[in-house]
Design an enzyme around this catalytic site. Structure first.
Site, PDB file in Angstrom:
ATOM      1  N   ASP A  53       6.212   9.807  -4.373  1.00  0.00           N
ATOM      2  CA  ASP A  53       7.248   8.802  -4.134  1.00  0.00           C
ATOM      3  C   ASP A  53       8.551   9.538  -3.866  1.00  0.00           C
ATOM      4  O   ASP A  53       8.988  10.354  -4.688  1.00  0.00           O
ATOM      5  CB  ASP A  53       7.392   7.926  -5.377  1.00  0.00           C
ATOM      6  CG  ASP A  53       8.013   6.575  -5.079  1.00  0.00           C
ATOM      7  OD1 ASP A  53       8.717   6.461  -4.055  1.00  0.00           O
ATOM      8  OD2 ASP A  53       7.795   5.641  -5.873  1.00  0.00           O
TER       9      ASP A  53
ATOM     10  N   ASP B 190      10.531   5.425  -0.133  1.00  0.00           N
ATOM     11  CA  ASP B 190      11.236   4.328  -0.791  1.00  0.00           C
ATOM     12  C   ASP B 190      12.295   3.730   0.143  1.00  0.00           C
ATOM     13  O   ASP B 190      13.049   4.469   0.795  1.00  0.00           O
ATOM     14  CB  ASP B 190      11.892   4.855  -2.073  1.00  0.00           C
ATOM     15  CG  ASP B 190      12.479   3.763  -2.925  1.00  0.00           C
ATOM     16  OD1 ASP B 190      11.696   2.992  -3.514  1.00  0.00           O
ATOM     17  OD2 ASP B 190      13.720   3.677  -2.999  1.00  0.00           O
TER      18      ASP B 190
ATOM     19  N   GLU C 200       7.919   1.887   2.393  1.00  0.00           N
ATOM     20  CA  GLU C 200       8.380   0.705   1.662  1.00  0.00           C
ATOM     21  C   GLU C 200       9.503   0.072   2.471  1.00  0.00           C
ATOM     22  O   GLU C 200      10.514   0.723   2.748  1.00  0.00           O
ATOM     23  CB  GLU C 200       8.876   1.072   0.261  1.00  0.00           C
ATOM     24  CG  GLU C 200       9.215  -0.170  -0.550  1.00  0.00           C
ATOM     25  CD  GLU C 200      10.190   0.090  -1.695  1.00  0.00           C
ATOM     26  OE1 GLU C 200      10.049  -0.562  -2.733  1.00  0.00           O
ATOM     27  OE2 GLU C 200      11.099   0.921  -1.532  1.00  0.00           O
TER      28      GLU C 200
ATOM     29  N   HIS D  25       5.865  -1.047 -10.013  1.00  0.00           N
ATOM     30  CA  HIS D  25       6.892  -0.741 -11.012  1.00  0.00           C
ATOM     31  C   HIS D  25       8.116  -1.644 -10.901  1.00  0.00           C
ATOM     32  O   HIS D  25       8.951  -1.659 -11.807  1.00  0.00           O
ATOM     33  CB  HIS D  25       7.328   0.718 -10.873  1.00  0.00           C
ATOM     34  CG  HIS D  25       8.015   1.015  -9.570  1.00  0.00           C
ATOM     35  ND1 HIS D  25       7.335   1.037  -8.365  1.00  0.00           N
ATOM     36  CD2 HIS D  25       9.308   1.283  -9.271  1.00  0.00           C
ATOM     37  CE1 HIS D  25       8.182   1.309  -7.397  1.00  0.00           C
ATOM     38  NE2 HIS D  25       9.375   1.472  -7.915  1.00  0.00           N
ATOM     39  N   ASP D  26       8.247  -2.388  -9.800  1.00  0.00           N
ATOM     40  CA  ASP D  26       9.392  -3.272  -9.594  1.00  0.00           C
ATOM     41  C   ASP D  26       9.059  -4.742  -9.799  1.00  0.00           C
ATOM     42  O   ASP D  26       9.925  -5.596  -9.596  1.00  0.00           O
ATOM     43  CB  ASP D  26       9.949  -3.095  -8.175  1.00  0.00           C
ATOM     44  CG  ASP D  26      10.763  -1.822  -8.000  1.00  0.00           C
ATOM     45  OD1 ASP D  26      11.287  -1.313  -9.014  1.00  0.00           O
ATOM     46  OD2 ASP D  26      10.858  -1.331  -6.869  1.00  0.00           O
TER      47      ASP D  26
END
Length: 576
Positions: free
Chosen positions: A104, A211, A261, A334-335
């Protein structure tokens, strides 16, 4: 087993990705924070599950203002997670088990403690133009309300500009003030990023999850407007991604994966980003379906989400991305809050079966499925009681902002409890011990109280468990080309509680039937035509088989009388 580098270019179509949030996965030294050695100690678990790729959340050096998404050194590991040697060992041990590592990485912004930004604060520095520095609006004094260079707001609340009195200008931060945005218009910035990415590939990583990558191209002149939505998918996005692909990936001899993303991306743009002929990214990671329950006040102002609206959104992406586009399939990350609490039914009677049905619906779609740590166990949202339980900057900033505006915390708590990113960040539930097997110390965020009932120790190897259902779905994707390569036909789109679709590929047909209600469903007769010549006791007769089912009882009910029990799902397969 070892890593297989003799794969087709689109190998990831039959792969499943497992996301690890390092801070919360496994703590090897008892300090309460997950680390790389903890992950290494749990790799046999991932091999048992059968996943192909591990997406590792940021472990770079960072002040941890946004839990690692504020990077101060792209080429080192933060001591809270371990060392570069630990990361090298993780790569080696994953590869030994046939699993790839996806890093990431955040290249839209850095930490304000990154040396690039520290140097950039000097107006005479050659790196001043590596970030967005702007003077106050005309006739305004720097630092006063309304003096910001434009009216953009940051994702984490407040203006997207921070006044820097020492240098006499504002800098842009689309997230927190500790995360200044890089200026991708500067070719030196892009070259430095590409060098860093090549360095990681040389070290053995197998690709990147980029990201918020579709925010890197800002509109010319940074005009007033809608901020976040105005800068997403900016004028040079496709150019920048094609350049990144050419500079970083084109000459790599081994199979890699690049995931973009892209908040706010449309189906049309996603199709262009992922068209193999354009060589930009392999798949997008988009947010439309997880934004559907956000009310006028945003993600903490939740509104009811009827299943048909969720179904319509995901099936529209399925149909409109064909034939060239490719999507990441996910419920949790995770969000996001935990899917079984959000889209399923986390009541004790229905939690396990609804968790399995959510998995069935997702994993049989066209796209690459992602499993977020604990999702394969049916982990749920955690019961927050007060502000002291929260750790996430987004949640804390929102609470502070709303309380300043006069709202009481008790009024905010339901929205925060349901929508906070902290729901996904509670420790992985390995067993029923005090620290859930995550740590021998005090965890950085509290363990969900239901860890004694929901944990890996109670599920691995146990027939009928959520874990074993995920394991079967992953194996089926590996073995059945129709899942990875078949077309998708939505069915019964007017039904209020039944999610149904058909997959077809080279003479193989799959029928997916899933209930999203506690009550039994009578399956429309036209869906089961030509499928009813199979029974659970003789599932191979006439080429029709039960490929996957949440229970034997569900399979029997569908085949015997066309009825699907509450929250159950069944996948039928036949040769045409």
């Amino acid at each position: 087993m070892s890593i297989d580098n003799d794969l087709t270019r689109d190998w990831w179509k039959s792969a499943v990705v497992y996301q690890i949030y390092p801070r919360s996965f496994a703590d090897s030294d008892g300090d309460g924070t997950g680390d790389l050695r903890g992950i290494i100690e749990r790799l046999d678990y991932l091999q048992t599950l059968g996943v192909d790729v591990v997406w590792l959340g940021p472990v770079y050096r960072s002040p941890q203002y946004d839990n690692g998404y504020d990077i101060s050194d792209y080429q080192d590991v933060d001591p809270i997670f371990g060392t570069l040697d630990d990361l090298d060992e993780l790569i080696e041990e994953l590869h030994r088990r046939g699993i790839r590592l996806l890093m990431d990485i955040v290249v839209n912004h850095t930490s304000d403690e990154h040396p690039w930004f520290v140097e950039s604060r000097d107006p005479s520095s050659e790196r001043r133009d590596w970030y967005f520095w702007r003077p106050p609006r005309p006739d305004h004094a720097g630092g006063e309300p309304g003096a910001e260079p434009n009216n953009w707001n940051a994702v984490f609340s407040g203006p997207a500009w921070e006044w820097d009195a020492a240098s006499g200008e504002y800098f842009l931060h689309m997230f927190s003030r500790k995360q200044p945005d890089l200026n991708w218009e500067n070719p030196q910035v892009r070259s430095a990023i590409y060098r860093m990415m090549r360095w990681w590939l040389d070290r053995g990583v197998d690709g990147f999850r980029l990201d918020v990558i579709n925010l890197i191209s800002k509109p010319e002149g940074l005009p007033d407007g809608a901020g976040f939505t105005q800068i997403a998918d900016g004028p040079r996005m496709h150019e920048f991604l094609a350049e990144m692909n050419a500079e970083v990936l084109a000459d790599q001899p081994r199979p890699l994966l690049v995931v973009g993303e892209m908040p706010g991306v449309t189906v049309e743009d996603a199709r262009r980003y992922t068209d193999p002929e354009r060589r930009e990214v392999d798949m997008v990671f988009q947010f439309e379906h997880v934004d559907l329950d956000h009310g006028p006040g945003g993600k903490f102002d939740l509104v009811p989400l009827p299943m048909p609206r969720l179904r319509e959104n995901l099936m529209r992406w399925q149909v409109e991305l064909e034939p060239v586009g490719w999507n990441s399939l996910y419920w949790d990350n995770h969000d996001q809050p935990r899917a079984v609490s959000r889209f399923g039914d986390d009541d004790a009677q229905w939690r396990e079966v609804s968790a399995k049905t959510l998995a069935t619906v997702l994993h049989l779609l066209r796209g690459t499925p992602y499993v977020y740590q604990g999702q394969e166990l049916g982990m749920t949202n955690t019961p927050f009681a007060d502000i002291a339980g929260f750790r996430d900057i987004e949640s804390l900033n929102y609470a502070a902002e709303q309380e300043t505006a006069g709202r009481l915390f008790d009024e905010l708590l339901p929205g925060l409890s349901a929508g906070s990113r902290d729901n996904a960040r509670t420790p992985m539930q390995w067993d029923d011990s005090a620290g859930a097997g995550f740590t021998s110390g005090e965890p950085w965020i509290a363990v969900n109280p239901n860890a004694a009932q929901i944990n890996a120790q109670r599920q691995v190897g146990v027939a009928g468990s959520v874990f074993e259902h995920y394991r079967a779905l992953i194996a089926f994707r590996h073995d059945e080309p129709c899942v990875a390569h078949g077309g998708v036909t939505p069915l019964a789109m007017d039904h209020p509680d039944l999610w149904a679709y058909r997959r077809e590929h080279e003479g193989i047909e799959l029928l997916v039937l899933a209930s999203f209600t506690r009550e039994p469903i009578e399956i429309p007769a036209d869906l089961l035509e030509d499928w009813m010549d199979c029974d659970a006791g003789d599932p191979s007769r006439d080429g029709v088989t039960v490929a996957i089912a949440t229970s034997d009882e569900a399979a029997s009910a569908v085949l015997a009388d066309g009825r699907l029990p509450g929250w159950e799902s069944v996948v039928l397969r036949r040769i045409r």
